[in-house]
Design a protein around this motif. Structure first.
Motif, short mmCIF file in Angstrom:
data_model
loop_
_atom_site.label_atom_id
_atom_site.label_comp_id
_atom_site.label_asym_id
_atom_site.label_seq_id
_atom_site.Cartn_x
_atom_site.Cartn_y
_atom_site.Cartn_z
N ALA A 31 0.84 -1.19 0.00
CA ALA A 31 0.00 0.00 0.00
C ALA A 31 0.88 1.25 0.00
CB ALA A 31 -0.91 -0.01 1.22
N LEU A 32 1.95 1.21 0.79
CA LEU A 32 2.90 2.33 0.79
C LEU A 32 3.47 2.55 -0.60
CD1 LEU A 32 5.03 1.70 4.01
CD2 LEU A 32 3.39 3.53 3.64
N ALA A 33 3.73 1.43 -1.29
CA ALA A 33 4.30 1.54 -2.63
C ALA A 33 3.32 2.22 -3.57
CB ALA A 33 4.66 0.15 -3.15
N VAL A 34 2.05 1.85 -3.45
CA VAL A 34 1.05 2.50 -4.30
C VAL A 34 1.03 4.00 -4.02
CG1 VAL A 34 -1.41 2.63 -4.81
CG2 VAL A 34 -0.34 0.42 -4.47
N GLY A 35 1.08 4.34 -2.71
CA GLY A 35 1.14 5.75 -2.35
C GLY A 35 2.36 6.43 -2.94
N MET A 36 3.48 5.73 -2.86
CA MET A 36 4.74 6.27 -3.38
C MET A 36 4.62 6.56 -4.88
SD MET A 36 7.69 6.95 -2.19
CE MET A 36 8.76 7.93 -3.22
N HIS A 37 3.89 5.68 -5.56
CA HIS A 37 3.78 5.82 -7.01
C HIS A 37 2.93 7.03 -7.39
CE1 HIS A 37 4.01 4.42 -11.11
NE2 HIS A 37 2.72 4.63 -11.23
N PHE A 38 1.88 7.28 -6.60
CA PHE A 38 0.92 8.29 -7.06
C PHE A 38 1.09 9.65 -6.39
CE2 PHE A 38 -1.32 4.40 -8.36
CZ PHE A 38 -1.51 4.74 -9.68
N VAL A 39 1.63 9.66 -5.16
CA VAL A 39 1.69 10.94 -4.45
C VAL A 39 2.92 11.72 -4.88
CG1 VAL A 39 1.85 12.01 -2.18
CG2 VAL A 39 0.50 9.93 -2.49
N GLU A 40 2.72 12.99 -5.15
CA GLU A 40 3.87 13.87 -5.41
C GLU A 40 4.20 14.56 -4.08
OE1 GLU A 40 5.56 14.77 -8.21
OE2 GLU A 40 4.55 13.32 -9.51
N PHE A 41 5.39 14.31 -3.55
CA PHE A 41 5.72 14.90 -2.27
C PHE A 41 6.20 16.33 -2.46
CE2 PHE A 41 5.82 10.44 -1.38
CZ PHE A 41 5.17 10.39 -0.16
N LYS A 42 5.77 17.19 -1.51
CA LYS A 42 6.08 18.62 -1.65
C LYS A 42 7.58 18.85 -1.51
CE LYS A 42 1.92 21.10 -0.46
NZ LYS A 42 1.16 21.15 0.77
N ASN A 43 8.16 18.26 -0.52
CA ASN A 43 9.61 18.38 -0.44
C ASN A 43 10.24 17.09 0.02
OD1 ASN A 43 9.67 18.27 2.39
ND2 ASN A 43 9.18 20.44 2.52
N GLU A 44 11.53 17.08 -0.06
CA GLU A 44 12.32 15.89 0.17
C GLU A 44 12.06 15.30 1.57
OE1 GLU A 44 14.14 14.49 -2.11
OE2 GLU A 44 15.15 12.99 -0.87
N SER A 45 11.96 16.18 2.57
CA SER A 45 11.90 15.63 3.93
C SER A 45 10.55 14.95 4.20
CB SER A 45 12.18 16.72 4.97
OG SER A 45 11.33 17.81 4.74
N TYR A 46 9.47 15.42 3.55
CA TYR A 46 8.20 14.71 3.68
C TYR A 46 8.34 13.28 3.17
CZ TYR A 46 5.54 18.95 4.72
OH TYR A 46 5.05 20.07 5.29
N LYS A 47 8.97 13.19 2.02
CA LYS A 47 9.12 11.88 1.41
C LYS A 47 9.94 10.96 2.31
CE LYS A 47 11.69 11.10 -2.22
NZ LYS A 47 12.14 11.55 -3.52
N ARG A 48 11.01 11.53 2.86
CA ARG A 48 11.85 10.70 3.74
C ARG A 48 11.08 10.25 4.96
NH1 ARG A 48 18.01 13.02 3.35
NH2 ARG A 48 18.06 12.88 1.10
N ALA A 49 10.30 11.15 5.51
CA ALA A 49 9.53 10.80 6.70
C ALA A 49 8.52 9.70 6.35
CB ALA A 49 8.81 12.03 7.24
#
Lengths: 481, 491
Positions: A14-32
């Motif tokens: 499910a995280l992977a699906v989120g990873m595929h579709f969500v555009e993260f605003k900045n790098e640290s959000y994505k890392r978190a």
């Protein structure tokens, strides 16, 4: 019915699906998101295996095709190991993949693979195992060809061909075994009770062993592993030193001790032939590693040789041998991932790939190369590191079988291990002339911390092996005896 | 109440087929064609439910008894085939709404719907009928109709392919007719059950004649259902036909003749006679060779649709392999494979046809990076390909597993190698297309995401087919036990 076991399998996907579709605003959000997600899944996995301890039949297609999950000692061991290493690799990958590019794609498949690995660990019968084993090939393939160059695609093709040929053999073995036993569940001590050991059973074992040994990189099925080193370093380290090859090993343990059982395998008289291949794997891996200029390739061949140790431990079919094999499964994973991380740091910070280029690098990166040295010493098997403990048990197992030749092989290989790893340490720290001026020194903390912590684990396992040793001895005692 | 439904299905399809030309609008053609198929689908499902509850039955067409009148025999297998044929043709007709205009000139579109309904009706006739000569009539109708849906696209290569198909197919029909004549001269009957009784009593003195008759049926129906090496017409016909036609031809047309062949082996002659003759071994051998050779030929292809077409030869090889084993499990595996292939291959042809239609690119080498331009279409193609390769949880894996079990049950373990090698070979031609479609720096460069993708709405019919593939992969046990329950009624 209890669907808990599905959580740690489905959550990373499910995280992977989120990873595929969500555009993260900045790098640290994505890392978190990534680090938090992987850590959360680690907790889920721990809760499932240590607290809930489910046994569940998901659905049944017919007698043999049944999706079935179960938690036992082996799955606890494997799931804990992979989950912890996954957290470290996630942290390490941020900066590395930032440099490499196409992060989104990388982390998507990276997370899918995590779920698949948990599925492999929890599989309660070989059919479920086989499904996740196939998915493992499919989900790691995009990681292998991550760079998308011609060379990467060629390696990916090789990887697929080897993996699917192996899986086909596995399928054949499964069918043969099922035609004799009528069940494919993993049961400690095997499912062959009351079944005569005839040619078909023997053939099933040999075919299954050969099929799974493709992923475990046994000679002569090993050549996909060095080729797959074109992948980015986090992929090589996690997938090719830990997850993929170790699931091959895990499968060998499952079939030997949970499907056929030590007694039946012993009665088959095929061990001798298989151990020849394994001995060849140990020695050939070491010898070829000596000639590799490319650091990652050198480590890849070293992996082949070390995996040979584990397979040897399995084939000894005695308690000490299996204890050694399981210990080495864990120790090699921790050590090899450290070594790969160090090499990855070198590649990232300096762009150097071969041993000739890294002269004097230890001065600039003392922590990285210090960790590399400790891990090397551990892999050679010098006390007080953890490599010593596992090799000790492997040697004891060999002696119990009255096969001194195995001990000789282990010792020769240990010398060879020193011969291919120490030159790296020596060139790094003791340059004949002063090394080139390097612009960069130690990497960012996010990369350095995993390396240091893993090195700490290596030493800690060597000094205090008892905790994990007791657990492993419990498993091997329940399987042989 | 459901007793007469099979006849109604065929009548509805035929009458609608001839009603379509009366209206000269494409819209009316679609409404009539698809609603007729819809009615037939509902009726076939009701028939299956009835047969499942109450067992197989004979239906006398026109209330005459058997030797004079024509009978239908409807068991679970026939009922299943009815549902399968109608489901697939519904999906294909649905898809054709969005696609067929691109392939055909406006004048030909109503003709296409006429031909499809004629074709499906006649195929169901072949499946249901218990009378050999009646079967032959339906065979002839279906031959013409299936050539029709190839040639309806008025291109040079279509005419060439259709002529080749027509000639070989007529040859096949001719051989079948000779077989029927031979059987008739031996027994004086055309009704399958009556022939069987007569044949059993005269078997000892006429075994040669029966061998010849079975040989005629095998070759005749073998040509029509693309048994290797009689498949030579198939690649041309399936490649050049419009996507919807290719899907129907591979998913349904090949299958009806196989069902008839199974009925001839099991109902007309019966295993007591066929088991004595070497026929099944030859069928087994040809099936095995076809499984390998079809895939090898597919690997050599450069054109995507042609590759998928050759893959049909390999997949039909499995069906004949199962029949050739001569065991109940083998037969069940063959019938399961009919389902697997019908769903998978129609999804593959429709997605391959979509790619061809949207990009105009035929060759596999030009399709690098297509996964970025048409991600969903390619995803459907991927699932279909993976099913045929034998990835678990898709129907192809179940099908292969069934064959493996059947092979072991028949004590011919060595044949496992054929099954497994063939599935590996499948990987060799489906995976490169998929990998080059989705991966590779060079291939993806300059491609725009979803550039040429079909709207999702237009992909729905193919998605329905793919859901079938997944459904039979996840819960194929139900279908298999249903098939196994239906097999005794075939004899």
């Amino acid at each position: 019915m209890n669907f808990l076991a599905l959580v740690p399998i489905a959550f990373p996907m499910a995280l992977a699906v989120g990873m595929h579709f969500v555009e993260f605003k900045n790098e640290s959000y994505k890392r978190a998101y990534l680090l938090g997600g992987v850590f959360l899944n680690f907790i889920f996995a721990m809760m499932v295996i240590f607290v809930a301890n489910p046994e569940m039949h998901i659905f049944k297609i017919n007698d043999f095709m049944e999706i079935y999950f179960k938690v036992d000692g082996m799955s606890k061991l494997f799931i804990t190991m992979t989950s912890i290493l996954w957290i470290f690799t996630t942290a390490y990958s941020f900066d590395y993949m930032h440099h490499e590019g196409k992060e989104q794609k990388f982390f998507t498949y990276f997370l899918v693979t995590y779920g698949v690995i948990v599925g492999i660990s929890l599989a309660g019968n070989i059919f479920t195992f086989y499904i996740f084993y196939e998915f493992l090939t499919l989900s790691t393939f995009p990681l292998v060809i991550h760079t998308g160059t011609k060379e990467a695609l060629a390696s990916g093709k090789k990887y697929l061909i080897y993996s699917f040929s192996g899986a086909t053999l596995v399928l054949l073995g499964m069918i043969l075994l099922f035609s004799v036993t009528g069940t494919l569940d993993f049961v400690p001590g095997g499912i062959l009770e009351g079944v005569a050991i005839n040619n078909r059973v023997t053939a099933a074992y040999v075919i299954l062993f050969l099929g799974f040994s493709v992923k475990a990189a046994m000679v002569p099925f090993h050549s996909w592993l060095p080729a797959a080193m074109v992948a980015p370093t986090p992929v090589s380290s996690l997938l090719h030193a830990v997850a993929v090859v170790k699931s091959g090993i895990f499968a060998l343990i499952r079939i030997t001790f949970y499907l056929f059982g030590a007694e039946a395998v012993n009665a088959m008289h095929v061990r001798g032939y298989l151990s020849i291949l394994v001995a060849l794997t140990i020695l050939m891996g070491s010898f070829v590693a000596l000639h590799q200029e490319n650091l990652k390739k050198r480590l890849a061949y070293s992996t082949i040789s070390q995996l040979g140790y584990i397979m040897l431990g399995i084939l000894l079919l005695n308690e000490d041998g299996l204890t050694g094999a399981l210990l080495h499964l864990i120790n090699h994973a921790v050590i090899k991932i450290t070594l790969f991380f160090c090499v990855g740091i070198i590649m990232l910070r300096t762009g150097y790939k071969t041993i000739g280029e890294i002269r004097g690098i230890g001065k600039k990166m003392p922590i990285t190369m210090g960790c590399f040295s400790i891990a090397s010493i551990s892999l050679i098997g010098i006390p007080p590191t953890n490599g010593f403990v596992s090799k000790w048990f492997l040697a004891m197992g060999g002696l119990q079988e009255n096969r001194a030749i195995f001990v000789v092989i282990l010792l020769v290989s240990a010398i060879l291990t020193a011969a291919y790893l120490m030159p790296i340490v020596i060139t790094a720290f003791f340059p004949g002339e002063m090394g080139k001026e390097l612009e960069n020194s130690e990497p960012p903390l996010m990369m350095l911390i995993p390396v240091v912590v893993l090195t700490g684990i290596t030493v800690a396992f060597g000094l205090f092996p008892n905790f994990i040793l007791h657990f492993i001895q419990g498993i091997s005692r329940s399987l042989i005896g | 109440m459901y007793n007469s439904y099979p006849l109604i299905i065929i009548l509805v399809l035929f009458i609608s087929a001839f009603a379509i030309p009366l209206f000269k609008s494409i819209k009316m053609a679609r409404i009539i064609g698809i609603s007729a198929a819809g009615i037939s689908l509902v009726l076939s499902i009701l028939t299956l439910i009835g047969v499942k509850a109450n067992g197989a039955y004979y239906f006398r067409v026109g209330h005459f008894d058997a030797p004079w009148g024509i009978e239908f025999h409807i068991g679970i297998i026939e009922g299943l085939m009815g549902v399968l044929f109608m489901t697939v043709s519904m999906a294909v007709l649905w898809f054709s709404i969005y696609s067929i205009d691109h392939d055909l000139s406006k004048k030909k579109v109503p003709l296409f719907y006429t031909l499809v309904n004629l074709l499906v009706g006649s195929l169901l006739g072949i499946v249901f009928s218990d009378d050999l000569f009646n079967c032959f009539v339906f065979i002839e109708i279906s031959s013409i109709a299936s050539c029709g849906i190839v040639v309806v696209k008025d291109k040079k290569e279509n005419i060439k392919a259709a002529l080749k198909y027509l000639i070989l197919s007529s040859l096949g029909s001719g051989l079948v007719l000779m077989g029927i004549a031979l059987v008739y001269s031996l027994t004086g009957h055309l009704n399958m059950a009556h022939i069987h009784e007569a044949l059993v009593s005269i078997y000892p003195e006429h075994s040669r004649n029966m061998l010849i008759a079975i040989g005629l049926f095998t070759v005749g129906l073998g040509v029509k259902s693309a048994m290797f090496p009689l498949h030579t017409w198939l690649p041309d016909a399936h490649t050049y036909a419009p996507a919807s036609s290719s899907a129907l031809l591979s998913a349904l047309v090949l299958k009806a003749y196989v069902i008839l062949y199974i009925k001839i082996i099991h109902r007309v002659f019966g295993m007591s006679i066929v088991g004595d003759l070497p026929v099944l071994n030859i069928v087994l051998l040809l099936g095995a060779v076809g499984m390998i050779a079809g895939s090898v030929l597919a690997i050599l292809q450069k054109n995507l649709k042609r590759m998928v077409a050759y893959s049909s030869v390999a997949q039909m090889g499995y069906v004949f392999f199962g029949i050739g084993l001569g065991t109940t499990m083998g037969l069940a595996a063959a019938i399961f494979q009919i389902f697997n292939h019908a769903f998978t291959k129609s999804a593959l042809f429709l997605s391959a046809g979509s790619i061809l239609e949207k990009t105009g690119k035929k060759n596999i080498s030009d399709l690098k990076g297509i996964g970025k331009e048409m991600p969903f279409t390619m995803a459907i193609f991927t699932i279909g390909g993976m099913s045929l390769v034998g990835i678990p949880l898709l129907s192809g894996f179940n099908s292969k597993w069934n064959f493996a079990v059947a092979v072991i049950e028949a004590h011919r373990v060595e044949l496992l190698a054929v099954v497994l090698i063939s599935s590996l070979l499948n990987a060799l031609y489906y995976f490169p297309v998929i990998i080059n479609g989705y991966f590779g720096e060079e291939s993806l460069e300059g491609k725009v995401y979803r550039n040429t993708e079909r709207p999702l709405k237009e992909l729905l019919p193919i998605i329905v087919l793919v859901l079938g593939v997944i459904y039979f992969g996840v819960s194929g046990g139900g279908l298999l036990s249903l098939i196994e329950a239906g097999i005794p009624a075939l004899n």
